[in-house]
Design an enzyme around this catalytic site. Structure first.
Site, mmCIF file in Angstrom:
data_model
loop_
_atom_site.group_PDB
_atom_site.id
_atom_site.type_symbol
_atom_site.label_atom_id
_atom_site.label_comp_id
_atom_site.label_asym_id
_atom_site.label_seq_id
_atom_site.Cartn_x
_atom_site.Cartn_y
_atom_site.Cartn_z
ATOM 1 N N TYR A 141 0.822 -1.215 0.000
ATOM 2 C CA TYR A 141 0.000 0.000 0.000
ATOM 3 C C TYR A 141 0.859 1.269 0.000
ATOM 4 O O TYR A 141 0.436 2.317 -0.466
ATOM 5 C CB TYR A 141 -0.896 0.046 1.239
ATOM 6 C CG TYR A 141 -2.241 -0.624 1.079
ATOM 7 C CD1 TYR A 141 -2.343 -1.932 0.612
ATOM 8 C CD2 TYR A 141 -3.407 0.051 1.407
ATOM 9 C CE1 TYR A 141 -3.576 -2.547 0.482
ATOM 10 C CE2 TYR A 141 -4.648 -0.559 1.283
ATOM 11 C CZ TYR A 141 -4.719 -1.856 0.824
ATOM 12 O OH TYR A 141 -5.939 -2.449 0.708
ATOM 13 N N LYS A 192 3.203 -15.279 2.177
ATOM 14 C CA LYS A 192 3.368 -15.995 0.897
ATOM 15 C C LYS A 192 4.860 -16.285 0.756
ATOM 16 O O LYS A 192 5.522 -15.881 -0.218
ATOM 17 C CB LYS A 192 2.812 -15.120 -0.243
ATOM 18 C CG LYS A 192 2.729 -15.796 -1.591
ATOM 19 C CD LYS A 192 1.656 -16.869 -1.676
ATOM 20 C CE LYS A 192 1.746 -17.579 -3.021
ATOM 21 N NZ LYS A 192 0.827 -18.743 -3.127
ATOM 22 N N ASP A 224 -2.978 -18.104 0.266
ATOM 23 C CA ASP A 224 -4.005 -18.757 -0.561
ATOM 24 C C ASP A 224 -4.704 -19.860 0.230
ATOM 25 O O ASP A 224 -5.920 -19.997 0.209
ATOM 26 C CB ASP A 224 -3.426 -19.281 -1.886
ATOM 27 C CG ASP A 224 -2.139 -20.070 -1.717
ATOM 28 O OD1 ASP A 224 -1.556 -20.085 -0.612
ATOM 29 O OD2 ASP A 224 -1.709 -20.699 -2.717
ATOM 30 N N ASP A 248 -6.301 -7.037 4.069
ATOM 31 C CA ASP A 248 -7.441 -6.378 3.434
ATOM 32 C C ASP A 248 -8.358 -7.437 2.832
ATOM 33 O O ASP A 248 -9.575 -7.419 3.034
ATOM 34 C CB ASP A 248 -6.924 -5.422 2.341
ATOM 35 C CG ASP A 248 -8.054 -4.713 1.623
ATOM 36 O OD1 ASP A 248 -8.980 -4.231 2.307
ATOM 37 O OD2 ASP A 248 -8.015 -4.647 0.372
ATOM 38 N N ASP A 252 -12.202 -9.146 4.424
ATOM 39 C CA ASP A 252 -13.494 -9.102 3.720
ATOM 40 C C ASP A 252 -14.082 -10.506 3.610
ATOM 41 O O ASP A 252 -15.289 -10.701 3.768
ATOM 42 C CB ASP A 252 -13.341 -8.504 2.314
ATOM 43 C CG ASP A 252 -13.682 -7.019 2.278
ATOM 44 O OD1 ASP A 252 -13.467 -6.341 3.313
ATOM 45 O OD2 ASP A 252 -14.145 -6.527 1.230
HETATM 46 C C1 IPM Z 1 -10.325 -1.283 4.193
HETATM 47 C C2 IPM Z 1 -10.618 -0.631 2.876
HETATM 48 C C3 IPM Z 1 -9.470 0.313 2.541
HETATM 49 C C4 IPM Z 1 -8.214 -0.514 2.416
HETATM 50 C C5 IPM Z 1 -9.697 1.190 1.303
HETATM 51 C C6 IPM Z 1 -10.984 1.950 1.367
HETATM 52 C C7 IPM Z 1 -8.542 2.111 1.073
HETATM 53 O O1 IPM Z 1 -10.819 -1.588 1.900
HETATM 54 O O2 IPM Z 1 -10.196 -0.554 5.192
HETATM 55 O O3 IPM Z 1 -10.227 -2.509 4.235
HETATM 56 O O4 IPM Z 1 -7.940 -1.076 1.353
HETATM 57 O O5 IPM Z 1 -7.497 -0.609 3.400
HETATM 58 MG MG MG Z 2 -10.860 -3.602 2.639
#
Ligand code: IPM
Ligand code: MG
Length: 360
Positions: A141, A192, A224, A248, A252
């Site tokens: 990032y 990884k 993975d 990240d 999710d």
């Molecule tokens: C998160 C979001 C952020 C990230 C974005 C909005 C920059 O997806 O907080 O997980 O990628 O960190």
């Molecule tokens: Mg995110």
């Protein structure tokens, strides 16, 4: 001296959900002697529209001066055409980086009341309680060099750099080991290392540090495989520590195990316990302004704020209990509504939680 909380509602559903969290804070202030001062500032697309930048200097200064920051969401289709450097998401990344909020805690808890909202079978997720510890201010990032260049043959090429220094790995690993020590004593480090040098170093440093935490059992997993295991048998995990981008993605995926990303809070902490608290979900432009947003992730983030930055663990527990009671009573926002209970709006949910606080 009251503790200062910077409130940054941001874009999309941000203002709606933050308003509900503020109701809860106000209730604690009135009834339980919580001594806080709330100060508002613009961030994200709304700040771009009014100040020409997604993170105005005054907002950054307020965030720096505050004991904790509560943020709604940043971003939306209106600002999608902006250059990467100007986008609302960048404001969030700058806040994280400028305040060195390197330790991102993303608890993934399945509320028993919501077992049937999960996309997995109930027996796979019942009692699920995972803590993902994501490194937040390094890795791909932020790595340099990055950019887009034109090659001699005229073709465009874009590049990013995945870089981790030993000290960055150490400090996030310390966070994770300490958290694991307070939970079940199990830590899984995700990398990884079969392909990436940065992951080989990550694994080495985390392993070395493990010697300082004899009570924590450390394991390693390739990212993975970790993605697969999270949806195959998520209960094998307790605490997961991983780099910025892997975290990240995995967080999710883990979110859906709980039925809705609308339930997941997060804390991003520096070494002193100062933190930025925000729901894991984004600005959800498709449901903005319709009373459909689930404020619980933001209210749970407020509980984390009280626990980690304001040293008020009892008040944090009261909020969590109030949420449980509200779910027990059958109240559901659209994202977690199935066949049972009653569908309520964003503000009805916030009112109900604030109300439950008074009685628990
Ligand atoms: C998160 C979001 C952020 C990230 C974005 C909005 C920059 O997806 O907080 O997980 O990628 O960190
Ligand atoms: Mg995110």
């Amino acid at each position: 001296m009251p503790k200062k909380i910077a409130i940054l509602p941001g874009d999309g559903i941000g203002p709606e959900i933050v308003a509900e969290a503020v109701k809860v804070l106000e209730r604690l202030r009135q009834d339980c002697g919580l001594d806080v001062e709330l100060e508002y500032a613009p961030v994200g697309g709304v700040a771009y529209d009014t100040h020409g930048t997604t993170l105005p200097d005054e907002t950054l200064a307020l965030a720096r001066a505050a004991d904790a920051i509560l943020l709604g969401a940043a971003g939306g289709p209106k600002w999608d055409q902006l250059d990467t450097a100007l986008r609302p998401e960048k404001a969030l990344l700058r806040l994280r980086s400028e305040l060195v909020l390197f330790s991102n805690l993303r608890p993934t808890i399945l509320y028993p009341q919501l077992a049937d909202a999960s996309s997995l079978k109930a027996e796979v997720v019942t009692d699920l309680d995972i803590m993902i510890v994501r490194e937040l201010t390094g890795g791909i990032y932020f790595g340099q060099p990055r950019g887009v260049r034109t090659l001699e043959n005229g073709e465009r090429q874009a590049y990013n750099t995945l870089v981790y220094s030993e000290s960055e790995i150490k400090r996030i690993a310390h966070s994770a080991f300490r958290i694991a020590g307070k939970r079940s004593g199990k830590l899984c480090s995700v990398d990884k290392a079969n392909v990436l040098e940065s992951s080989v170093l990550w694994r080495e440093v985390v392993t070395e540090l493990g010697n300082e935490y004899p009570d924590v059992t450390l394991s390693h997993m390739y990212v993975d495989n970790a993605a697969m295991q999270l949806v195959r048998a998520p209960k094998q995990f307790d605490v997961i520590v991983t780099g910025n981008m892997f975290g990240d993605i995995l967080s999710d995926a883990a979110a859906m195990l709980t039925g809705s990303i609308g339930m997941l809070p997060s804390a991003s902490l520096d070494t002193q316990g100062k933190g930025l608290y925000e729901p894991v979900h984004g600005s959800a432009p498709d449901i903005t302004g319709q009373g459909l947003a689930n404020p619980l992730a933001t209210i749970l983030s407020t509980a984390m704020l009280l626990r980690y930055s304001l040293d008020e663990p009892e008040m944090a527990k009261r909020i969590e209990r109030a949420i449980s009671q509200t779910l027990d009573a059958g109240l559901r926002t659209a994202d977690i509504f199935r066949d049972v209970g009653r569908q309520v709006s964003t503000s009805e949910m916030g009112d109900a939680v604030a109300q439950a606080l008074a009685t628990n």
